[in-house]
Design a protein around this motif. Structure first.
Motif, PDB file in Angstrom:
ATOM      1  N   VAL A  62       0.873  -1.163   0.000  1.00 44.66           N
ATOM      2  CA  VAL A  62       0.000   0.000   0.000  1.00 44.66           C
ATOM      3  C   VAL A  62       0.912   1.216   0.000  1.00 44.66           C
ATOM      4  CG1 VAL A  62      -1.741   1.302   1.283  1.00 44.66           C
ATOM      5  CG2 VAL A  62      -1.827  -1.192   1.256  1.00 44.66           C
ATOM      6  N   GLU A  78      -4.927   5.297   0.301  1.00 49.20           N
ATOM      7  CA  GLU A  78      -5.824   4.157   0.125  1.00 49.20           C
ATOM      8  C   GLU A  78      -6.021   3.753  -1.335  1.00 49.20           C
ATOM      9  OE1 GLU A  78      -7.056   2.382   2.577  1.00 49.20           O
ATOM     10  OE2 GLU A  78      -6.502   3.678   4.238  1.00 49.20           O
ATOM     11  N   SER A  79      -5.821   4.659  -2.266  1.00 51.41           N
ATOM     12  CA  SER A  79      -6.099   4.346  -3.671  1.00 51.41           C
ATOM     13  C   SER A  79      -4.984   3.536  -4.333  1.00 51.41           C
ATOM     14  CB  SER A  79      -6.335   5.632  -4.457  1.00 51.41           C
ATOM     15  OG  SER A  79      -5.148   6.395  -4.496  1.00 51.41           O
ATOM     16  N   GLU A  81      -2.715   0.282  -4.239  1.00 48.22           N
ATOM     17  CA  GLU A  81      -2.428  -1.015  -3.649  1.00 48.22           C
ATOM     18  C   GLU A  81      -1.893  -1.964  -4.722  1.00 48.22           C
ATOM     19  OE1 GLU A  81      -5.297  -2.733  -1.048  1.00 48.22           O
ATOM     20  OE2 GLU A  81      -6.120  -0.780  -0.518  1.00 48.22           O
TER      21      GLU A  81
END
Length: 119
Positions: A62, A78-79, A81
């Motif tokens: 991440v 969070e976007s 990964e």
């Protein structure tokens, strides 16, 4: 007049040599990606390890984004990964101090990290 401490840059973080056995789940890595319009720009990001695939030597990570200009504090992006290959791992980073601010987890390293992120 501003205090002298505002002008002092933190020292760079010491990097560990990259070895498959040393990469741990929830550990932190410095990785490089080639990108840009002509695939000629090298970007370096801090990532945290979520999973290791021993058969393919792939690592699920991440991405983190720098929170300050000296690149010592990062937050989870969070976007991002992706799965990455071992050959793009530049270094293994030491565990940062984890803090929570305004519902964000902040990873605070004891010095600067040599990152190059897209603006």
């Amino acid at each position: 007049m501003l205090p002298f401490s505002l002008f002092v840059q933190p020292k760079p973080v010491n990097y560990k040599e990259v070895k498959w056995e040393e990469i741990k789940i929830d550990g932190f890595l410095l990785v490089k990606f080639i990108g840009g319009a002509r695939k000629a720009t090298t970007y370096k990001y801090v990532c945290t390890v979520k999973e290791k695939d021993k058969e393919d030597h792939e690592i699920a990570v991440v991405g983190l984004r720098a929170l300050n200009e000296v690149c010592s504090d990062f937050y989870i992006n969070e976007s991002e990964e992706p799965f990455i290959q071992m050959d793009i791992v530049v270094a293994i980073l030491s565990q940062p101090e984890i803090k929570f601010e305004k519902r964000k987890m902040i990873c605070s390293f004891p010095g600067t990290i040599d990152v190059f992120e897209k603006p």
